[in-house]
Design a protein around this motif. Structure first.
Motif, PDB file in Angstrom:
ATOM      1  N   ALA A  30       0.854  -1.707   0.264  1.00 16.52           N
ATOM      2  CA  ALA A  30      -0.107  -0.222   0.270  1.00 16.52           C
ATOM      3  C   ALA A  30       0.394   0.789  -0.211  1.00 16.52           C
ATOM      4  N   ILE A  31       0.243   2.447  -0.109  1.00 17.54           N
ATOM      5  CA  ILE A  31       1.247   3.913  -0.371  1.00 17.54           C
ATOM      6  C   ILE A  31       0.973   4.007   0.810  1.00 17.54           C
ATOM      7  N   ASN A  32       2.511   4.714   1.317  1.00 17.69           N
ATOM      8  CA  ASN A  32       2.473   4.863   2.534  1.00 17.69           C
ATOM      9  C   ASN A  32       2.133   6.844   2.252  1.00 17.69           C
ATOM     10  N   LEU A  33       1.125   7.223   2.933  1.00 15.62           N
ATOM     11  CA  LEU A  33       0.891   8.659   2.181  1.00 15.62           C
ATOM     12  C   LEU A  33       1.589   9.401   3.578  1.00 15.62           C
ATOM     13  N   LYS A  34       2.313   8.781   4.643  1.00 13.65           N
ATOM     14  CA  LYS A  34       2.325   9.479   5.363  1.00 13.65           C
ATOM     15  C   LYS A  34       4.138   9.977   5.320  1.00 13.65           C
ATOM     16  N   GLN A  35       4.412   8.813   4.592  1.00 11.25           N
ATOM     17  CA  GLN A  35       5.716   9.570   4.019  1.00 11.25           C
ATOM     18  C   GLN A  35       6.135  10.440   2.794  1.00 11.25           C
ATOM     19  N   MET A  36       4.734  10.420   1.488  1.00 11.82           N
ATOM     20  CA  MET A  36       5.051  10.646   0.548  1.00 11.82           C
ATOM     21  C   MET A  36       4.622  13.043   1.228  1.00 11.82           C
ATOM     22  N   GLU A  37       3.880  12.575   2.844  1.00 13.42           N
ATOM     23  CA  GLU A  37       3.731  13.872   2.358  1.00 13.42           C
ATOM     24  C   GLU A  37       4.560  14.523   2.918  1.00 13.42           C
ATOM     25  N   LYS A  38       5.454  13.685   4.108  1.00 11.19           N
ATOM     26  CA  LYS A  38       6.349  14.534   4.782  1.00 11.19           C
ATOM     27  C   LYS A  38       6.957  14.529   4.528  1.00 11.19           C
ATOM     28  N   LEU A  39       7.781  13.611   2.469  1.00 12.21           N
ATOM     29  CA  LEU A  39       8.811  14.214   2.029  1.00 12.21           C
ATOM     30  C   LEU A  39       8.111  15.546   0.801  1.00 12.21           C
ATOM     31  N   SER A  40       6.860  15.973   0.849  1.00 16.32           N
ATOM     32  CA  SER A  40       6.893  16.794   0.109  1.00 16.32           C
ATOM     33  C   SER A  40       6.731  18.234   1.052  1.00 16.32           C
ATOM     34  N   PHE A  41       6.263  18.551   2.283  1.00 18.51           N
ATOM     35  CA  PHE A  41       6.462  19.099   3.111  1.00 18.51           C
ATOM     36  C   PHE A  41       8.305  19.966   3.364  1.00 18.51           C
ATOM     37  N   VAL A  42       9.029  18.037   3.105  1.00 18.00           N
ATOM     38  CA  VAL A  42      10.421  18.826   4.026  1.00 18.00           C
ATOM     39  C   VAL A  42      10.528  19.672   2.551  1.00 18.00           C
ATOM     40  N   LEU A  43      10.684  19.067   1.053  1.00 18.93           N
ATOM     41  CA  LEU A  43      11.243  20.168  -0.248  1.00 18.93           C
ATOM     42  C   LEU A  43      10.658  20.810  -0.150  1.00 18.93           C
ATOM     43  N   SER A  44       9.281  21.359   0.190  1.00 23.49           N
ATOM     44  CA  SER A  44       8.929  22.566   0.556  1.00 23.49           C
ATOM     45  C   SER A  44       9.680  23.387   1.194  1.00 23.49           C
ATOM     46  N   ASP A  45       9.445  23.500   2.141  1.00 22.77           N
ATOM     47  CA  ASP A  45      10.447  23.679   3.400  1.00 22.77           C
ATOM     48  C   ASP A  45      11.727  24.312   2.531  1.00 22.77           C
ATOM     49  N   LEU A  46      12.687  23.623   2.314  1.00 26.52           N
ATOM     50  CA  LEU A  46      13.809  23.568   1.483  1.00 26.52           C
ATOM     51  C   LEU A  46      13.469  24.561   0.255  1.00 26.52           C
ATOM     52  N   LYS A  47      12.771  24.649  -0.145  1.00 26.65           N
ATOM     53  CA  LYS A  47      11.753  25.128  -1.124  1.00 26.65           C
ATOM     54  C   LYS A  47      11.697  26.365  -0.130  1.00 26.65           C
ATOM     55  N   ASN A  48      11.485  26.657   0.657  1.00 28.74           N
ATOM     56  CA  ASN A  48      11.393  27.946   1.450  1.00 28.74           C
ATOM     57  C   ASN A  48      12.279  28.702   1.100  1.00 28.74           C
ATOM     58  N   GLN A  49      13.944  27.811   1.940  1.00 34.51           N
ATOM     59  CA  GLN A  49      14.765  28.378   2.848  1.00 34.51           C
ATOM     60  C   GLN A  49      15.836  28.333   1.513  1.00 34.51           C
ATOM     61  N   GLY A  50      14.950  28.432   0.089  1.00 33.41           N
ATOM     62  CA  GLY A  50      16.108  29.227  -1.097  1.00 33.41           C
ATOM     63  C   GLY A  50      16.537  28.062  -1.565  1.00 33.41           C
ATOM     64  N   LYS A  51      16.480  27.277  -1.908  1.00 38.11           N
ATOM     65  CA  LYS A  51      17.008  26.300  -2.200  1.00 38.11           C
ATOM     66  C   LYS A  51      16.542  25.915  -3.801  1.00 38.11           C
ATOM     67  N   GLU A  52      17.146  25.347  -4.522  1.00 35.48           N
ATOM     68  CA  GLU A  52      16.342  24.587  -5.728  1.00 35.48           C
ATOM     69  C   GLU A  52      16.955  22.837  -5.421  1.00 35.48           C
ATOM     70  N   VAL A  53      15.328  22.428  -5.006  1.00 38.74           N
ATOM     71  CA  VAL A  53      14.658  21.120  -4.859  1.00 38.74           C
ATOM     72  C   VAL A  53      14.515  20.285  -6.128  1.00 38.74           C
ATOM     73  N   ILE A  54      14.975  19.411  -6.745  1.00 42.57           N
ATOM     74  CA  ILE A  54      14.156  17.962  -7.953  1.00 42.57           C
ATOM     75  C   ILE A  54      14.407  16.626  -7.468  1.00 42.57           C
ATOM     76  N   LEU A  55      12.935  15.991  -6.792  1.00 47.16           N
ATOM     77  CA  LEU A  55      12.909  14.714  -7.137  1.00 47.16           C
ATOM     78  C   LEU A  55      12.660  14.122  -7.866  1.00 47.16           C
ATOM     79  N   VAL A  56      13.588  12.646  -7.667  1.00 47.76           N
ATOM     80  CA  VAL A  56      13.249  11.916  -8.392  1.00 47.76           C
ATOM     81  C   VAL A  56      13.048  10.802  -8.003  1.00 47.76           C
ATOM     82  N   SER A  57      12.016  10.321  -8.202  1.00 47.62           N
ATOM     83  CA  SER A  57      11.019   9.303  -7.588  1.00 47.62           C
ATOM     84  C   SER A  57      10.542   7.886  -7.923  1.00 47.62           C
ATOM     85  N   SER A  58      11.069   6.850  -7.691  1.00 45.15           N
ATOM     86  CA  SER A  58      10.155   5.866  -7.949  1.00 45.15           C
ATOM     87  C   SER A  58       9.165   5.379  -7.365  1.00 45.15           C
TER      88      SER A  58
END
Ligand code: ADP
Length: 270
Positions: A30-58
């Protein structure tokens, strides 16, 4: 020396993050929604810190299986490609929803290996990444399963997202690749089998001795194994960039890596 190199990670501006299927799916399929949401949260926060992020997702096949209520991967290639097509859409729908919640927009980039072989294709790919990043959009990358093949003089398959993520780092001239897996780093022997296995803090060079320590290890969903991670590290080191292999079971580890903390295994020529 290691501390100094770890500290330099803090300066990383453009970062590629790779997640394996095991990071975003439960072992029961089953899909781990908690992990997907956390990943989206952390990467969004890194964007807010001014980083450029690229996600490669399997995860396209895993999510496709779950969407179609299947427990086993189908045997034929057309069936697998159909499942990947279904799963990729669902995967992006979920990422889009979670990133939107945290105020960010995503863009899907599906690649085949030949984009790096032909100068115009390569240029177009680079331009797409640059334009997305310029517009503050988070590119989410995967292999284009529908068209990728391995036939005689027509080789378009990466085969695994470890290699793909290293090539994305190269194409985008990113500073750092963070590869999240189900293990705390690279060890002197397979830690799933040996309790006394010791983690490498830093590796400067992918020698034959290092390659010998990686055992065949593909998980239920993953297609990479440790060898493909070392191959990816080799591409990163040749590009004079850095890679950190870390455990994605707690996504906040991304913050620790970027603070220069001693987590995971750092691959760096320095
Ligand atoms: P993912 O699905 O996240 O891409 P893989 O299952 O392909 O991850 O690879 C990670 C696995 O590699 C670990 O769970 C571990 O069992 C295995 N492995 C084999 N040799 C080593 C080693 N020397 N150090 C760390 N892990 C190893």
């Amino acid at each position: 020396m290691t501390n100094e190199t770890r500290n330099k990670i803090r300066e990383s501006k453009r970062i590629v993050i790779k997640v394996g299927t095991s990071t975003i799916m439960y072992p029961n399929g089953a899909i781990n929604l908690k992990q997907m949401e956390k990943l989206s949260f952390v990467l969004s926060d890194l964007k807010n810190q001014g980083k450029e992020v690229i996600l490669v997702s399997s995860g396209a096949i895993g999510v496709g299986l779950s969407r179609m209520n299947l427990t086993e991967r189908p045997v034929t290639i057309p069936e697998q490609q159909a499942i990947a097509a279904i799963g990729q859409t669902e995967l992006m729908r979920l990422y889009s929803k979670f990133f939107f919640h945290y105020g960010h927009q995503i863009g899907q980039v599906l690649l085949t290996k030949d984009v790096t072989d032909f100068p115009v294709s390569r240029k177009n790919t680079v331009n797409t990444f640059e334009q997305l990043l310029y517009k503050h959009i988070v590119p989410i990358v995967n292999e284009n399963d529908t068209v990728s093949v391995e036939e005689l003089d027509h080789l378009t398959r990466f085969g695994d997202n470890d290699t793909l993520s290293a090539i994305v780092l190269e194409l985008t001239e990113a500073d750092l690749l963070i590869m999240l897996s189900d293990i705390d780093g690279f060890y002197d022997k397979n830690p799933m089998e040996y309790q006394d296995a010791e983690r490498f803090d830093i590796i400067h060079d992918i020698t034959d001795d290092i390659l010998d320590l990686a055992q065949d290890s593909t998980t239920k969903f993953g297609t990479g194994g440790m060898i493909t991670k070392l191959n990816a590290a080799q591409i990163v080191l040749e590009a004079r960039k850095r890679m950190v292999l870390a455990n994605g079971s707690d996504i906040s580890i991304l913050f620790d890596v970027l603070k220069g903390k001693d987590v995971g295994t750092l691959f760096s020529t320095e």
